[in-house]
Scaffold this motif. Structure first.
Motif, PDB file in Angstrom:
ATOM      1  N   THR A   7      -0.340  -7.247  -6.268  1.00 54.57           N
ATOM      2  CA  THR A   7      -0.064  -6.549  -5.004  1.00 54.57           C
ATOM      3  C   THR A   7      -1.328  -6.326  -4.180  1.00 54.57           C
ATOM      4  O   THR A   7      -1.262  -5.678  -3.132  1.00 54.57           O
ATOM      5  N   ILE A   8      -2.474  -6.852  -4.620  1.00 52.70           N
ATOM      6  CA  ILE A   8      -3.725  -6.461  -3.944  1.00 52.70           C
ATOM      7  C   ILE A   8      -4.371  -7.564  -3.107  1.00 52.70           C
ATOM      8  O   ILE A   8      -5.326  -7.300  -2.389  1.00 52.70           O
ATOM      9  N   GLU A  21       0.821  -1.219   0.000  1.00 51.70           N
ATOM     10  CA  GLU A  21       0.000   0.000   0.000  1.00 51.70           C
ATOM     11  C   GLU A  21       0.851   1.264   0.000  1.00 51.70           C
ATOM     12  O   GLU A  21       0.391   2.318  -0.434  1.00 51.70           O
ATOM     13  N   HIS A  22       2.087   1.157   0.496  1.00 47.36           N
ATOM     14  CA  HIS A  22       2.975   2.314   0.433  1.00 47.36           C
ATOM     15  C   HIS A  22       3.709   2.373  -0.904  1.00 47.36           C
ATOM     16  O   HIS A  22       4.091   3.449  -1.358  1.00 47.36           O
ATOM     17  N   TYR A  58       8.819   0.123  -1.838  1.00 45.77           N
ATOM     18  CA  TYR A  58       9.026   0.940  -0.645  1.00 45.77           C
ATOM     19  C   TYR A  58       8.560   0.223   0.614  1.00 45.77           C
ATOM     20  O   TYR A  58       7.693  -0.646   0.578  1.00 45.77           O
ATOM     21  N   GLY A 115       3.125   4.617  -8.763  1.00 41.75           N
ATOM     22  CA  GLY A 115       2.000   5.029  -9.609  1.00 41.75           C
ATOM     23  C   GLY A 115       1.383   3.881 -10.380  1.00 41.75           C
ATOM     24  O   GLY A 115       0.796   4.067 -11.447  1.00 41.75           O
ATOM     25  N   ARG A 116       1.504   2.697  -9.823  1.00 41.21           N
ATOM     26  CA  ARG A 116       0.973   1.509 -10.483  1.00 41.21           C
ATOM     27  C   ARG A 116       0.548   0.484  -9.432  1.00 41.21           C
ATOM     28  O   ARG A 116       1.050   0.498  -8.305  1.00 41.21           O
ATOM     29  N   THR A 117      -0.348  -0.422  -9.830  1.00 40.71           N
ATOM     30  CA  THR A 117      -0.727  -1.509  -8.930  1.00 40.71           C
ATOM     31  C   THR A 117       0.150  -2.741  -9.137  1.00 40.71           C
ATOM     32  O   THR A 117       0.129  -3.650  -8.303  1.00 40.71           O
ATOM     33  N   VAL A 118       0.880  -2.787 -10.251  1.00 41.45           N
ATOM     34  CA  VAL A 118       1.772  -3.915 -10.543  1.00 41.45           C
ATOM     35  C   VAL A 118       3.159  -3.351 -10.844  1.00 41.45           C
ATOM     36  O   VAL A 118       3.302  -2.548 -11.769  1.00 41.45           O
ATOM     37  N   VAL A 145      -7.925  -6.907 -12.935  1.00 43.49           N
ATOM     38  CA  VAL A 145      -8.940  -6.006 -12.373  1.00 43.49           C
ATOM     39  C   VAL A 145      -9.596  -5.282 -13.545  1.00 43.49           C
ATOM     40  O   VAL A 145      -8.922  -4.669 -14.369  1.00 43.49           O
ATOM     41  N   ARG A 181       2.504   1.343  -3.967  1.00 46.85           N
ATOM     42  CA  ARG A 181       1.633   1.707  -5.096  1.00 46.85           C
ATOM     43  C   ARG A 181       1.595   3.211  -5.378  1.00 46.85           C
ATOM     44  O   ARG A 181       1.760   3.626  -6.535  1.00 46.85           O
ATOM     45  N   PRO A 182       1.388   4.078  -4.364  1.00 44.56           N
ATOM     46  CA  PRO A 182       1.378   5.512  -4.690  1.00 44.56           C
ATOM     47  C   PRO A 182       2.721   6.017  -5.211  1.00 44.56           C
ATOM     48  O   PRO A 182       2.747   6.969  -6.003  1.00 44.56           O
ATOM     49  N   HIS A 183       3.819   5.388  -4.799  1.00 46.88           N
ATOM     50  CA  HIS A 183       5.132   5.896  -5.215  1.00 46.88           C
ATOM     51  C   HIS A 183       5.493   5.456  -6.623  1.00 46.88           C
ATOM     52  O   HIS A 183       6.107   6.221  -7.371  1.00 46.88           O
ATOM     53  N   HIS A 200     -13.949  -2.406 -11.503  1.00 47.54           N
ATOM     54  CA  HIS A 200     -13.286  -2.719 -10.231  1.00 47.54           C
ATOM     55  C   HIS A 200     -13.415  -4.189  -9.828  1.00 47.54           C
ATOM     56  O   HIS A 200     -12.950  -4.569  -8.757  1.00 47.54           O
ATOM     57  N   ILE A 233       3.257 -10.005 -15.143  1.00 42.65           N
ATOM     58  CA  ILE A 233       1.993 -10.071 -14.400  1.00 42.65           C
ATOM     59  C   ILE A 233       2.270 -10.585 -12.990  1.00 42.65           C
ATOM     60  O   ILE A 233       2.615 -11.757 -12.784  1.00 42.65           O
TER      61      ILE A 233
END
Lengths: 200, 200
Positions: B92-93, B53-54, B71, B60-63, B144, B56-58, B148, B89
Protein backbone atom coordinates in the motif's frame (compact mmCIF):
# COMPACT_ATOMS: atom_id res chain seq x y z
CA UNK A 1 19.60 34.68 8.30
CA UNK A 2 19.08 35.17 12.05
CA UNK A 3 16.79 38.10 11.32
CA UNK A 4 14.30 36.10 9.23
CA UNK A 5 10.78 36.58 10.49
CA UNK A 6 9.57 33.91 12.87
CA UNK A 7 6.19 32.79 11.55
CA UNK A 8 3.63 31.10 13.77
CA UNK A 9 1.53 28.08 12.90
CA UNK A 10 -1.18 28.67 15.51
CA UNK A 11 -2.35 25.75 17.60
CA UNK A 12 -4.97 23.71 15.69
CA UNK A 13 -4.60 25.93 12.62
CA UNK A 14 -2.99 26.05 9.18
CA UNK A 15 -0.56 28.43 7.51
CA UNK A 16 0.93 28.59 4.03
CA UNK A 17 3.90 30.44 2.57
CA UNK A 18 5.59 30.94 -0.79
CA UNK A 19 9.19 29.72 -0.87
CA UNK A 20 11.38 30.57 -3.87
CA UNK A 21 13.68 27.89 -5.31
CA UNK A 22 16.93 27.60 -3.35
CA UNK A 23 15.58 29.14 -0.14
CA UNK A 24 15.52 27.21 3.13
CA UNK A 25 12.58 26.60 5.42
CA UNK A 26 13.32 26.02 9.08
CA UNK A 27 10.43 24.27 10.82
CA UNK A 28 10.59 24.49 14.60
CA UNK A 29 8.83 22.15 17.02
CA UNK A 30 8.62 24.89 19.63
CA UNK A 31 7.19 22.70 22.41
CA UNK A 32 8.58 19.40 21.13
CA UNK A 33 5.24 17.63 21.25
CA UNK A 34 3.54 18.98 18.15
CA UNK A 35 2.99 17.14 14.88
CA UNK A 36 2.99 19.43 11.84
CA UNK A 37 1.34 18.13 8.67
CA UNK A 38 3.40 19.52 5.80
CA UNK A 39 2.63 19.93 2.10
CA UNK A 40 4.54 21.45 -0.83
CA UNK A 41 3.07 22.43 -4.19
CA UNK A 42 4.77 23.58 -7.36
CA UNK A 43 4.01 27.33 -7.25
CA UNK A 44 3.53 27.39 -11.04
CA UNK A 45 1.23 24.34 -11.17
CA UNK A 46 -0.57 23.28 -8.00
CA UNK A 47 -1.46 19.96 -9.65
CA UNK A 48 2.19 19.01 -9.11
CA UNK A 49 2.95 18.45 -5.44
CA UNK A 50 5.16 16.61 -2.98
CA UNK A 51 3.93 13.01 -2.93
CA UNK A 52 4.67 10.51 -0.20
CA UNK A 53 3.90 7.51 -2.40
CA UNK A 54 6.20 8.78 -5.15
CA UNK A 55 8.96 9.76 -2.72
CA UNK A 56 9.18 6.41 -0.87
CA UNK A 57 10.39 4.34 -3.86
CA UNK A 58 12.99 6.98 -4.75
CA UNK A 59 14.51 7.37 -1.29
CA UNK A 60 14.05 3.65 -0.56
CA UNK A 61 12.63 4.43 2.85
CA UNK A 62 9.27 5.11 4.50
CA UNK A 63 10.75 7.91 6.65
CA UNK A 64 12.96 10.59 5.05
CA UNK A 65 16.25 11.58 6.67
CA UNK A 66 18.92 14.22 6.16
CA UNK A 67 20.14 14.17 2.57
CA UNK A 68 16.94 12.71 1.18
CA UNK A 69 15.13 14.45 -1.65
CA UNK A 70 11.34 14.56 -1.61
CA UNK A 71 9.68 14.04 -5.00
CA UNK A 72 6.53 15.28 -6.66
CA UNK A 73 3.84 13.22 -8.34
CA UNK A 74 5.83 13.92 -11.52
CA UNK A 75 8.95 12.48 -9.85
CA UNK A 76 10.80 15.80 -9.74
CA UNK A 77 12.75 17.01 -6.69
CA UNK A 78 10.72 19.52 -4.67
CA UNK A 79 12.33 19.62 -1.20
CA UNK A 80 15.59 18.37 0.27
CA UNK A 81 16.02 17.43 3.93
CA UNK A 82 19.09 19.48 4.90
CA UNK A 83 19.14 19.30 8.70
CA UNK A 84 17.20 17.53 11.46
CA UNK A 85 18.02 18.17 15.12
CA UNK A 86 15.29 15.75 16.25
CA UNK A 87 15.67 11.95 16.41
CA UNK A 88 14.40 11.76 12.83
CA UNK A 89 11.02 10.21 13.54
CA UNK A 90 8.51 11.50 11.01
CA UNK A 91 5.59 9.88 9.21
CA UNK A 92 4.64 9.43 5.55
CA UNK A 93 1.91 6.78 5.75
CA UNK A 94 -1.03 8.42 7.56
CA UNK A 95 -3.55 10.69 5.84
CA UNK A 96 -4.25 14.20 7.10
CA UNK A 97 -7.02 14.13 9.69
CA UNK A 98 -10.38 15.42 8.49
CA UNK A 99 -13.97 15.90 9.63
CA UNK A 100 -14.65 12.21 8.91
CA UNK A 101 -11.75 11.09 11.10
CA UNK A 102 -13.11 12.84 14.17
CA UNK A 103 -16.62 11.58 13.54
CA UNK A 104 -15.09 8.11 13.50
CA UNK A 105 -13.37 8.87 16.82
CA UNK A 106 -16.70 9.79 18.40
CA UNK A 107 -16.63 13.57 18.12
CA UNK A 108 -20.05 15.14 17.59
CA UNK A 109 -20.14 18.39 15.66
CA UNK A 110 -17.13 20.34 14.44
CA UNK A 111 -13.54 19.45 15.20
CA UNK A 112 -10.55 21.33 13.79
CA UNK A 113 -8.67 19.17 11.31
CA UNK A 114 -5.57 19.25 9.11
CA UNK A 115 -7.48 18.90 5.83
CA UNK A 116 -9.56 22.02 6.48
CA UNK A 117 -6.37 23.72 7.72
CA UNK A 118 -4.65 23.00 4.39
CA UNK A 119 -7.46 24.75 2.53
CA UNK A 120 -7.62 27.64 5.03
CA UNK A 121 -3.86 28.21 4.95
CA UNK A 122 -3.75 28.19 1.15
CA UNK A 123 -6.83 30.43 0.98
CA UNK A 124 -4.92 33.17 2.81
CA UNK A 125 -2.65 33.23 -0.25
CA UNK A 126 -5.64 33.19 -2.60
CA UNK A 127 -4.98 29.58 -3.59
CA UNK A 128 -7.00 26.35 -3.62
CA UNK A 129 -5.21 23.00 -3.71
CA UNK A 130 -6.67 20.79 -6.45
CA UNK A 131 -6.59 17.75 -4.17
CA UNK A 132 -5.38 16.75 -0.70
CA UNK A 133 -2.03 14.99 -1.06
CA UNK A 134 -0.97 12.61 1.68
CA UNK A 135 1.12 14.89 3.93
CA UNK A 136 4.63 14.65 5.31
CA UNK A 137 3.74 14.45 8.99
CA UNK A 138 6.69 16.11 10.64
CA UNK A 139 7.58 14.61 14.05
CA UNK A 140 4.63 12.20 13.93
CA UNK A 141 5.61 8.87 15.53
CA UNK A 142 3.90 5.90 13.87
CA UNK A 143 5.95 2.77 14.53
CA UNK A 144 5.34 -0.08 12.07
CA UNK A 145 6.08 -3.57 13.38
CA UNK A 146 7.43 -6.52 11.35
CA UNK A 147 3.87 -7.93 11.20
CA UNK A 148 2.84 -4.67 9.42
CA UNK A 149 0.84 -3.41 12.42
CA UNK A 150 1.12 0.26 13.32
CA UNK A 151 0.34 2.39 16.34
CA UNK A 152 -0.12 6.05 17.21
CA UNK A 153 2.60 7.19 19.62
CA UNK A 154 3.69 10.52 21.13
CA UNK A 155 6.44 12.51 19.42
CA UNK A 156 10.04 11.82 20.48
CA UNK A 157 11.28 15.32 19.66
CA UNK A 158 12.56 17.94 22.11
CA UNK A 159 11.34 21.52 22.55
CA UNK A 160 13.04 23.67 19.93
CA UNK A 161 13.94 20.81 17.62
CA UNK A 162 14.05 21.87 14.00
CA UNK A 163 14.23 20.49 10.50
CA UNK A 164 15.69 22.46 7.61
CA UNK A 165 14.30 21.94 4.11
CA UNK A 166 15.57 23.41 0.84
CA UNK A 167 13.10 24.28 -1.91
CA UNK A 168 14.17 22.64 -5.19
CA UNK A 169 11.61 24.62 -7.21
CA UNK A 170 9.40 27.64 -6.47
CA UNK A 171 6.92 26.16 -4.03
CA UNK A 172 3.93 26.95 -1.90
CA UNK A 173 4.32 25.17 1.41
CA UNK A 174 1.39 24.56 3.74
CA UNK A 175 1.51 23.53 7.38
CA UNK A 176 -1.07 22.41 9.89
CA UNK A 177 -0.41 22.25 13.64
CA UNK A 178 -2.37 19.01 13.97
CA UNK A 179 -5.43 19.45 16.25
CA UNK A 180 -5.54 15.75 17.19
CA UNK A 181 -6.49 15.72 20.91
CA UNK A 182 -8.00 12.24 21.21
CA UNK A 183 -5.04 10.04 20.23
CA UNK A 184 -1.72 10.94 21.97
CA UNK A 185 0.26 11.82 18.83
CA UNK A 186 0.74 15.41 20.05
CA UNK A 187 2.08 14.24 23.42
CA UNK A 188 0.44 12.26 26.20
CA UNK A 189 -1.33 15.40 27.44
CA UNK A 190 -3.26 15.42 24.12
CA UNK A 191 -2.80 19.19 24.02
CA UNK A 192 -2.20 20.63 20.53
CA UNK A 193 0.04 23.70 20.59
CA UNK A 194 1.60 26.13 18.15
CA UNK A 195 4.76 25.61 16.11
CA UNK A 196 6.92 28.01 14.12
CA UNK A 197 8.85 28.34 10.88
CA UNK A 198 11.23 30.72 9.14
CA UNK A 199 12.00 31.18 5.46
CA UNK A 200 15.77 31.72 5.32
CA UNK B 1 -21.06 -18.38 -9.33
CA UNK B 2 -18.82 -20.81 -11.22
CA UNK B 3 -20.22 -19.53 -14.50
CA UNK B 4 -19.20 -15.88 -13.98
CA UNK B 5 -17.28 -14.60 -16.95
CA UNK B 6 -13.52 -14.78 -16.60
CA UNK B 7 -12.20 -11.34 -17.50
CA UNK B 8 -8.62 -10.77 -18.64
CA UNK B 9 -6.31 -8.00 -17.52
CA UNK B 10 -3.94 -8.23 -20.48
CA UNK B 11 -0.21 -8.19 -19.81
CA UNK B 12 1.02 -4.58 -19.40
CA UNK B 13 -2.53 -3.23 -19.74
CA UNK B 14 -5.43 -1.86 -17.71
CA UNK B 15 -9.06 -2.92 -17.33
CA UNK B 16 -11.98 -1.46 -15.41
CA UNK B 17 -15.35 -2.86 -14.38
CA UNK B 18 -18.49 -1.72 -12.59
CA UNK B 19 -19.25 -3.73 -9.44
CA UNK B 20 -22.60 -3.25 -7.69
CA UNK B 21 -22.71 -3.04 -3.89
CA UNK B 22 -22.63 -6.48 -2.28
CA UNK B 23 -21.07 -8.27 -5.23
CA UNK B 24 -17.73 -10.05 -4.97
CA UNK B 25 -14.66 -9.58 -7.13
CA UNK B 26 -12.29 -12.50 -7.42
CA UNK B 27 -8.83 -11.38 -8.57
CA UNK B 28 -6.67 -14.22 -9.84
CA UNK B 29 -2.88 -14.17 -10.07
CA UNK B 30 -2.95 -16.59 -12.98
CA UNK B 31 0.81 -17.05 -13.22
CA UNK B 32 1.60 -16.20 -9.59
CA UNK B 33 4.25 -13.63 -10.48
CA UNK B 34 2.12 -10.67 -11.51
CA UNK B 35 1.50 -7.52 -9.49
CA UNK B 36 -1.92 -5.97 -10.13
CA UNK B 37 -2.36 -2.30 -9.24
CA UNK B 38 -5.94 -1.99 -8.00
CA UNK B 39 -8.22 1.02 -7.59
CA UNK B 40 -11.85 1.44 -6.51
CA UNK B 41 -13.99 4.55 -7.04
CA UNK B 42 -17.46 5.38 -5.77
CA UNK B 43 -19.53 4.83 -8.94
CA UNK B 44 -21.74 7.82 -8.07
CA UNK B 45 -18.87 10.20 -7.29
CA UNK B 46 -15.43 9.42 -8.71
CA UNK B 47 -13.90 12.02 -6.37
CA UNK B 48 -14.46 9.51 -3.59
CA UNK B 49 -12.11 6.54 -3.91
CA UNK B 50 -10.28 3.83 -2.01
CA UNK B 51 -7.37 5.53 -0.24
CA UNK B 52 -4.32 3.77 1.12
CA UNK B 53 -3.42 6.64 3.48
CA UNK B 54 -6.94 6.73 4.89
CA UNK B 55 -7.21 2.93 5.17
CA UNK B 56 -3.95 2.35 7.06
CA UNK B 57 -4.96 4.22 10.26
CA UNK B 58 -8.34 2.47 10.31
CA UNK B 59 -7.06 -1.09 9.88
CA UNK B 60 -3.97 -0.35 11.98
CA UNK B 61 -1.75 -2.01 9.43
CA UNK B 62 0.25 -1.17 6.31
CA UNK B 63 -0.86 -4.39 4.58
CA UNK B 64 -4.55 -5.40 4.58
CA UNK B 65 -5.56 -8.95 5.42
CA UNK B 66 -8.73 -11.05 5.40
CA UNK B 67 -11.46 -9.29 7.37
CA UNK B 68 -10.04 -5.82 6.83
CA UNK B 69 -12.20 -3.09 5.37
CA UNK B 70 -10.66 -0.66 2.90
CA UNK B 71 -11.74 2.97 3.32
CA UNK B 72 -12.29 5.88 0.99
CA UNK B 73 -10.87 9.38 1.30
CA UNK B 74 -14.17 10.15 3.07
CA UNK B 75 -13.47 7.29 5.52
CA UNK B 76 -16.34 5.14 4.29
CA UNK B 77 -16.04 1.38 3.67
CA UNK B 78 -15.58 0.63 -0.01
CA UNK B 79 -14.13 -2.91 -0.20
CA UNK B 80 -13.75 -5.77 2.26
CA UNK B 81 -11.01 -8.40 2.01
CA UNK B 82 -13.02 -11.64 2.16
CA UNK B 83 -10.53 -14.31 1.10
CA UNK B 84 -6.84 -14.53 0.25
CA UNK B 85 -5.30 -17.83 -0.86
CA UNK B 86 -1.87 -16.20 -1.24
CA UNK B 87 0.57 -15.58 1.65
CA UNK B 88 -1.01 -12.15 2.15
CA UNK B 89 1.86 -10.03 0.88
CA UNK B 90 0.46 -6.93 -0.80
CA UNK B 91 1.61 -3.32 -0.89
CA UNK B 92 0.00 0.00 0.00
CA UNK B 93 3.01 2.34 0.11
CA UNK B 94 4.30 2.57 -3.48
CA UNK B 95 2.78 4.86 -6.13
CA UNK B 96 1.57 3.51 -9.46
CA UNK B 97 4.39 3.53 -11.99
CA UNK B 98 4.19 6.23 -14.63
CA UNK B 99 6.10 7.66 -17.57
CA UNK B 100 8.33 9.59 -15.16
CA UNK B 101 9.25 6.42 -13.25
CA UNK B 102 10.60 4.69 -16.33
CA UNK B 103 12.49 7.77 -17.45
CA UNK B 104 14.12 7.69 -14.00
CA UNK B 105 14.97 4.02 -14.53
CA UNK B 106 16.76 4.86 -17.76
CA UNK B 107 14.07 4.03 -20.33
CA UNK B 108 14.13 6.23 -23.41
CA UNK B 109 10.81 6.82 -25.14
CA UNK B 110 7.51 5.18 -24.26
CA UNK B 111 7.08 2.52 -21.60
CA UNK B 112 3.71 1.07 -20.62
CA UNK B 113 2.79 2.14 -17.10
CA UNK B 114 0.07 1.64 -14.51
CA UNK B 115 -0.98 5.30 -14.40
CA UNK B 116 -1.75 5.40 -18.13
CA UNK B 117 -3.42 1.98 -17.72
CA UNK B 118 -5.75 3.39 -15.06
CA UNK B 119 -6.90 6.11 -17.47
CA UNK B 120 -7.17 3.69 -20.42
CA UNK B 121 -9.16 1.13 -18.45
CA UNK B 122 -11.57 3.76 -17.11
CA UNK B 123 -11.87 5.32 -20.59
CA UNK B 124 -13.31 2.04 -21.92
CA UNK B 125 -16.22 2.71 -19.56
CA UNK B 126 -16.43 6.35 -20.65
CA UNK B 127 -14.95 7.55 -17.35
CA UNK B 128 -12.00 9.73 -16.32
CA UNK B 129 -10.60 9.51 -12.81
CA UNK B 130 -10.26 12.99 -11.27
CA UNK B 131 -6.88 12.11 -9.80
CA UNK B 132 -4.55 9.11 -9.45
CA UNK B 133 -5.02 7.62 -5.99
CA UNK B 134 -2.17 5.61 -4.53
CA UNK B 135 -3.14 2.04 -5.55
CA UNK B 136 -3.56 -1.18 -3.63
CA UNK B 137 -0.75 -3.14 -5.22
CA UNK B 138 -2.04 -6.69 -5.07
CA UNK B 139 0.71 -9.29 -4.56
CA UNK B 140 3.46 -6.65 -4.64
CA UNK B 141 6.23 -7.55 -2.21
CA UNK B 142 7.86 -4.47 -0.64
CA UNK B 143 9.47 -5.47 2.66
CA UNK B 144 10.04 -2.58 5.08
CA UNK B 145 12.85 -3.10 7.60
CA UNK B 146 12.93 -1.77 11.20
CA UNK B 147 15.25 1.05 10.00
CA UNK B 148 12.42 2.13 7.61
CA UNK B 149 14.33 0.98 4.50
CA UNK B 150 12.36 -0.79 1.79
CA UNK B 151 13.20 -2.99 -1.17
CA UNK B 152 11.54 -4.23 -4.35
CA UNK B 153 11.18 -8.02 -4.21
CA UNK B 154 9.48 -10.67 -6.38
CA UNK B 155 5.95 -11.79 -5.51
CA UNK B 156 5.57 -14.73 -3.12
CA UNK B 157 2.21 -15.88 -4.54
CA UNK B 158 1.52 -19.13 -6.37
CA UNK B 159 -0.03 -19.57 -9.82
CA UNK B 160 -3.81 -19.39 -9.45
CA UNK B 161 -3.76 -17.60 -6.09
CA UNK B 162 -6.78 -15.38 -5.62
CA UNK B 163 -8.14 -12.66 -3.40
CA UNK B 164 -11.86 -12.10 -2.94
CA UNK B 165 -13.14 -8.57 -2.33
CA UNK B 166 -16.69 -7.48 -1.52
CA UNK B 167 -17.96 -4.12 -2.80
CA UNK B 168 -19.39 -2.09 0.09
CA UNK B 169 -20.88 0.50 -2.27
CA UNK B 170 -21.48 0.64 -6.02
CA UNK B 171 -17.93 0.93 -7.32
CA UNK B 172 -15.87 1.18 -10.44
CA UNK B 173 -12.79 -0.95 -10.01
CA UNK B 174 -9.71 -0.52 -12.18
CA UNK B 175 -6.79 -2.90 -12.53
CA UNK B 176 -3.40 -2.69 -14.17
CA UNK B 177 -1.22 -5.73 -14.83
CA UNK B 178 1.94 -3.84 -13.90
CA UNK B 179 4.36 -3.55 -16.85
CA UNK B 180 7.43 -3.19 -14.62
CA UNK B 181 10.18 -5.19 -16.38
CA UNK B 182 13.28 -3.51 -14.95
CA UNK B 183 12.87 -4.19 -11.22
CA UNK B 184 11.98 -7.83 -10.34
CA UNK B 185 8.61 -7.14 -8.71
CA UNK B 186 6.83 -9.24 -11.35
CA UNK B 187 9.14 -12.21 -10.77
CA UNK B 188 12.87 -12.59 -11.28
CA UNK B 189 12.33 -13.11 -15.01
CA UNK B 190 11.04 -9.51 -15.18
CA UNK B 191 8.30 -10.72 -17.53
CA UNK B 192 4.92 -9.01 -17.03
CA UNK B 193 2.01 -11.32 -17.84
CA UNK B 194 -1.76 -11.26 -17.79
CA UNK B 195 -4.02 -11.75 -14.78
CA UNK B 196 -7.76 -12.39 -14.48
CA UNK B 197 -10.81 -11.45 -12.45
CA UNK B 198 -14.46 -12.40 -12.09
CA UNK B 199 -17.40 -10.42 -10.75
CA UNK B 200 -19.42 -12.94 -8.72
Amino acid sequence: MATAELMTIPARRGKAVRVPKGRLVKMINTHGTQVVDTWAFNADDLAEFMSMEHTRPHIGRTVPRVGDVMYTNKRRPILTFVEDSSPGIHDTIIAACDRYRYKFLGVEGHHDNCTDNLFAGMAELGLTPPEVPSPLNMWMNIPVEPDHSLSFQPTVSKPGDHVLLRAEMDVVMAFSACPQDILPINGVACKPVEAHFQVL
